[in-house]
Design an enzyme around this catalytic site. Structure first.
Site, PDB file in Angstrom:
ATOM      1  N   CYS A  84      -6.485  -6.287  -8.796  1.00 55.12           N
ATOM      2  CA  CYS A  84      -6.286  -7.798  -8.537  1.00 55.12           C
ATOM      3  C   CYS A  84      -6.863  -8.338  -7.629  1.00 55.12           C
ATOM      4  O   CYS A  84      -6.783  -9.424  -6.955  1.00 55.12           O
ATOM      5  CB  CYS A  84      -4.624  -7.457  -7.675  1.00 55.12           C
ATOM      6  SG  CYS A  84      -3.431  -6.319  -7.987  1.00 55.12           S
TER       7      CYS A  84
ATOM      8  N   HIS B 157      -3.963 -13.408  -2.533  1.00 54.44           N
ATOM      9  CA  HIS B 157      -3.769 -12.693  -3.786  1.00 54.44           C
ATOM     10  C   HIS B 157      -2.317 -12.119  -3.659  1.00 54.44           C
ATOM     11  O   HIS B 157      -1.448 -12.503  -2.888  1.00 54.44           O
ATOM     12  CB  HIS B 157      -4.427 -11.239  -4.556  1.00 54.44           C
ATOM     13  CG  HIS B 157      -3.143 -10.137  -5.103  1.00 54.44           C
ATOM     14  ND1 HIS B 157      -3.324 -10.535  -6.582  1.00 54.44           N
ATOM     15  CD2 HIS B 157      -2.898  -9.055  -4.767  1.00 54.44           C
ATOM     16  CE1 HIS B 157      -2.215 -10.140  -7.231  1.00 54.44           C
ATOM     17  NE2 HIS B 157      -2.252  -8.962  -6.242  1.00 54.44           N
TER      18      HIS B 157
ATOM     19  N   ASN C 230       3.163 -11.197  -8.964  1.00 56.97           N
ATOM     20  CA  ASN C 230       2.551 -10.664  -8.921  1.00 56.97           C
ATOM     21  C   ASN C 230       1.593 -10.718 -10.881  1.00 56.97           C
ATOM     22  O   ASN C 230       1.797 -10.413 -11.028  1.00 56.97           O
ATOM     23  CB  ASN C 230       2.521  -9.117  -8.021  1.00 56.97           C
ATOM     24  CG  ASN C 230       0.840  -9.124  -8.117  1.00 56.97           C
ATOM     25  OD1 ASN C 230       0.251  -9.553  -8.715  1.00 56.97           O
ATOM     26  ND2 ASN C 230       0.726  -7.793  -7.040  1.00 56.97           N
TER      27      ASN C 230
HETATM   28  N1  ACO Z   1      16.525  -3.465  -6.061  1.00 58.94           N
HETATM   29  C1  ACO Z   1      16.851  -2.645  -4.864  1.00 58.94           C
HETATM   30  N2  ACO Z   1      16.468  -2.330  -4.662  1.00 58.94           N
HETATM   31  C2  ACO Z   1      15.319  -0.878  -5.002  1.00 58.94           C
HETATM   32  C3  ACO Z   1      14.371  -1.673  -5.740  1.00 58.94           C
HETATM   33  C4  ACO Z   1      14.925  -3.101  -6.878  1.00 58.94           C
HETATM   34  N3  ACO Z   1      14.219  -3.481  -7.397  1.00 58.94           N
HETATM   35  N4  ACO Z   1      12.612  -1.354  -5.650  1.00 58.94           N
HETATM   36  C5  ACO Z   1      13.296  -0.653  -4.835  1.00 58.94           C
HETATM   37  N5  ACO Z   1      14.393  -0.442  -4.383  1.00 58.94           N
HETATM   38  C6  ACO Z   1      15.027   0.696  -3.521  1.00 58.94           C
HETATM   39  C7  ACO Z   1      14.270   1.869  -3.232  1.00 58.94           C
HETATM   40  O1  ACO Z   1      14.919   2.737  -4.024  1.00 58.94           O
HETATM   41  C8  ACO Z   1      14.616   2.072  -1.708  1.00 58.94           C
HETATM   42  O2  ACO Z   1      16.025   2.247  -1.398  1.00 58.94           O
HETATM   43  P1  ACO Z   1      17.000   4.240  -0.638  1.00 58.94           P
HETATM   44  O3  ACO Z   1      16.248   4.082   0.630  1.00 58.94           O
HETATM   45  O4  ACO Z   1      17.448   4.453  -1.008  1.00 58.94           O
HETATM   46  O5  ACO Z   1      14.839   5.526  -0.947  1.00 58.94           O
HETATM   47  C9  ACO Z   1      14.837   0.887  -0.754  1.00 58.94           C
HETATM   48  O6  ACO Z   1      15.091  -0.262  -2.212  1.00 58.94           O
HETATM   49  C10 ACO Z   1      13.359   1.157   0.280  1.00 58.94           C
HETATM   50  O7  ACO Z   1      12.498   0.485  -1.107  1.00 58.94           O
HETATM   51  P2  ACO Z   1      10.608   0.378  -0.387  1.00 58.94           P
HETATM   52  O8  ACO Z   1      10.065   0.638  -1.175  1.00 58.94           O
HETATM   53  O9  ACO Z   1      10.704   1.175   1.031  1.00 58.94           O
HETATM   54  O10 ACO Z   1      10.399  -0.900  -0.111  1.00 58.94           O
HETATM   55  P3  ACO Z   1       9.604  -1.873   0.806  1.00 58.94           P
HETATM   56  O11 ACO Z   1      10.568  -2.048   1.785  1.00 58.94           O
HETATM   57  O12 ACO Z   1       8.678  -0.699   0.682  1.00 58.94           O
HETATM   58  O13 ACO Z   1       9.900  -2.728  -0.117  1.00 58.94           O
HETATM   59  C11 ACO Z   1       7.609  -3.068  -2.081  1.00 58.94           C
HETATM   60  C12 ACO Z   1       9.316  -2.303  -1.945  1.00 58.94           C
HETATM   61  C13 ACO Z   1       8.523  -4.611  -2.210  1.00 58.94           C
HETATM   62  C14 ACO Z   1       7.156  -2.762  -2.824  1.00 58.94           C
HETATM   63  C15 ACO Z   1       6.846  -3.477  -1.019  1.00 58.94           C
HETATM   64  O14 ACO Z   1       6.572  -1.995  -0.288  1.00 58.94           O
HETATM   65  C16 ACO Z   1       5.579  -3.878  -0.955  1.00 58.94           C
HETATM   66  O15 ACO Z   1       5.635  -4.966  -1.629  1.00 58.94           O
HETATM   67  N6  ACO Z   1       4.631  -3.196  -1.522  1.00 58.94           N
HETATM   68  C17 ACO Z   1       3.238  -3.559  -2.087  1.00 58.94           C
HETATM   69  C18 ACO Z   1       3.307  -4.081  -3.324  1.00 58.94           C
HETATM   70  C19 ACO Z   1       1.881  -4.652  -4.003  1.00 58.94           C
HETATM   71  O16 ACO Z   1       1.898  -5.381  -3.666  1.00 58.94           O
HETATM   72  N7  ACO Z   1       1.680  -4.052  -5.060  1.00 58.94           N
HETATM   73  C20 ACO Z   1       0.272  -4.813  -5.145  1.00 58.94           C
HETATM   74  C21 ACO Z   1      -1.305  -4.956  -4.969  1.00 58.94           C
HETATM   75  S1  ACO Z   1      -2.265  -5.190  -6.029  1.00 58.94           S
HETATM   76  C22 ACO Z   1      -2.420  -3.962  -7.740  1.00 58.94           C
HETATM   77  O17 ACO Z   1      -3.263  -4.235  -7.453  1.00 58.94           O
HETATM   78  C23 ACO Z   1      -1.047  -4.257  -8.785  1.00 58.94           C
END
Ligand code: ACO
Length: 344
Positions: A124, A265, A295
């Site tokens: 990214c 980003h 993204n």
């Molecule tokens: N729909 C519903 N529930 C979901 C989903 C979904 N799409 N995805 C995960 N969940 C659930 C999980 O299973 C978990 O359930 P549980 O508590 O029963 O186990 C719950 O939601 C919480 O999951 P978390 O992963 O803890 O959620 P979080 O609040 O951390 O949000 C997210 C997840 C949006 C991915 C966040 O961590 C984030 O934005 N991280 C950064 C990601 C990013 O920006 N990546 C790109 C970087 S750059 C690159 O090079 C690609």
């Protein structure tokens, strides 16, 4: 951890962005569409990411197709003929092939016969890395112009059975034409790049490279798809993007208040808000289109830049900050004085 790239001393030639272009496939995939594929809800996706929809390319479309269309638009905007392009850099983690690099494919598609072509892989952060690379070729006098493209078909590496990742990404491309600055033009002022290779496992595609070539087993284990530890990535993204932005701004001899626009980003609205807050930058200065494209990895800053230039938000003389974070980990920030169009 590698040191951030140092500022250069001396009278090297500055580079300006002389044209922008972008392209996204027509097909829109909404959060409601995703509800039919994985166990998710519109409410979960919007509250965690700000995303409402993303664009998805069809099976016959490759990253180079998206890149070439964005490139044509940037060249038209810059008034540069494809045959006069000297250098093409394509930043992508979804290349058409393991090799040759996607810039070579783009060269052929757009007819940039005089250019030399390279791929750049910084996930990214790829767009910022690629612009900084081309800027240095111009600064050194090796070329007088360069076409830089961030392009991704992220849908080709998503695990459509993994709700934690497949809802986050989309396809698209953003391109810029860099030219050696005319007298009095300032253009790109500074950059700060960094990486931390000790955290590779938090965000990667495990198989398909030389470490784990494709086998029936790797396909069955779904190891050719992106895997991410979302929470960990989130923390590192915010910390490193804020630090890189502060470094690039300080190197330009500026204060945060001098920046007119930040183009982060487009990973996630919560990450963007956290960065703006930590930098002490009002939310109105953030260019955000994550709600419509998701993204798009290496494409996202170029895509957002093109939209903001074309709708008149970014104006000549304004200071613009790019800041990115991605797999590797990699991160980078860049400060520019916008050199094109009507005065701000
Ligand atoms: N729909 C519903 N529930 C979901 C989903 C979904 N799409 N995805 C995960 N969940 C659930 C999980 O299973 C978990 O359930 P549980 O508590 O029963 O186990 C719950 O939601 C919480 O999951 P978390 O992963 O803890 O959620 P979080 O609040 O951390 O949000 C997210 C997840 C949006 C991915 C966040 O961590 C984030 O934005 N991280 C950064 C990601 C990013 O920006 N990546 C790109 C970087 S750059 C690159 O090079 C690609």
């Amino acid at each position: 951890m590698s040191p951030a790239s140092a500022p250069r001393a001396g009278a090297l030639r500055p580079a300006v962005i002389a044209g922008t272009g972008s392209f996204a496939p027509e097909r829109v995939m909404t959060n409601q569409d995703l509800q039919a594929i994985v166990d998710t809800t519109d409410e979960w996706i919007v509250s965690r990411t700000g995303m409402k929809e993303r664009r998805i390319a069809g099976p016959g479309t490759a990253t180079s197709d998206l890149a070439s269309e964005a490139a044509r638009r940037a060249l038209a905007d810059a008034g540069l003929a494809a045959g006069d392009v000297e250098m093409i850099v394509v930043a992508t983690i979804t290349p058409d092939y393991p090799f040759p690099n996607t810039a070579c494919v783009v060269q052929d598609k757009i007819g940039a016969t005089k250019a030399f072509c390279m791929g750049l892989e910084a996930a990214c952060s790829g767009f910022v890395y690629a612009v900084e690379t081309a800027r240095n070729f111009i600064a050194a006098g090796a070329v007088t112009n360069a076409l830089v493209i961030g392009a991704e078909k992220m849908s080709s590496i998503l695990d459509w059975q993994d709700r934690a990742t497949c809802v986050l990404f989309g396809d698209g491309a953003g391109a810029v034409v860099l030219k050696a600055a005319a007298p009095g033009e300032r253009g790109i002022l500074t950059a700060s790049l960094g990486s931390d290779g000790s955290l590779t496992d938090l965000l990667l595609v495990p198989a398909g490279g030389s470490r784990k070539p494709a086998t029936g087993g790797t396909v069955a284990a779904r190891e050719h798809f992106l895997r991410m530890s979302g929470k960990e990535v989130f923390k590192h993204a915010v910390t490193n993007m804020v630090r890189a932005a502060q470094t690039a701004i300080a190197r330009a001899g500026l204060q945060v208040a001098d920046i007119d626009w930040i183009i982060p980003h487009q990973a996630n609205l919560r990450i963007i808000s956290a960065i703006a807050e930590r930098l002490g930058m009002p939310a109105e200065k953030c260019i955000v289109n994550v709600q419509t494209y998701g993204n798009t990895s290496g494409a996202s800053i170029g895509l957002a830049l093109d939209e903001a230039v074309r709708d008149g938000r970014i104006r000549k003389g304004q200071k613009v900050l790019f800041v990115a974070f991605g797999g590797g980990f990699t991160w980078g920030a860049m400060v520019l004085e916008w050199a094109k169009g009507a005065e701000g």
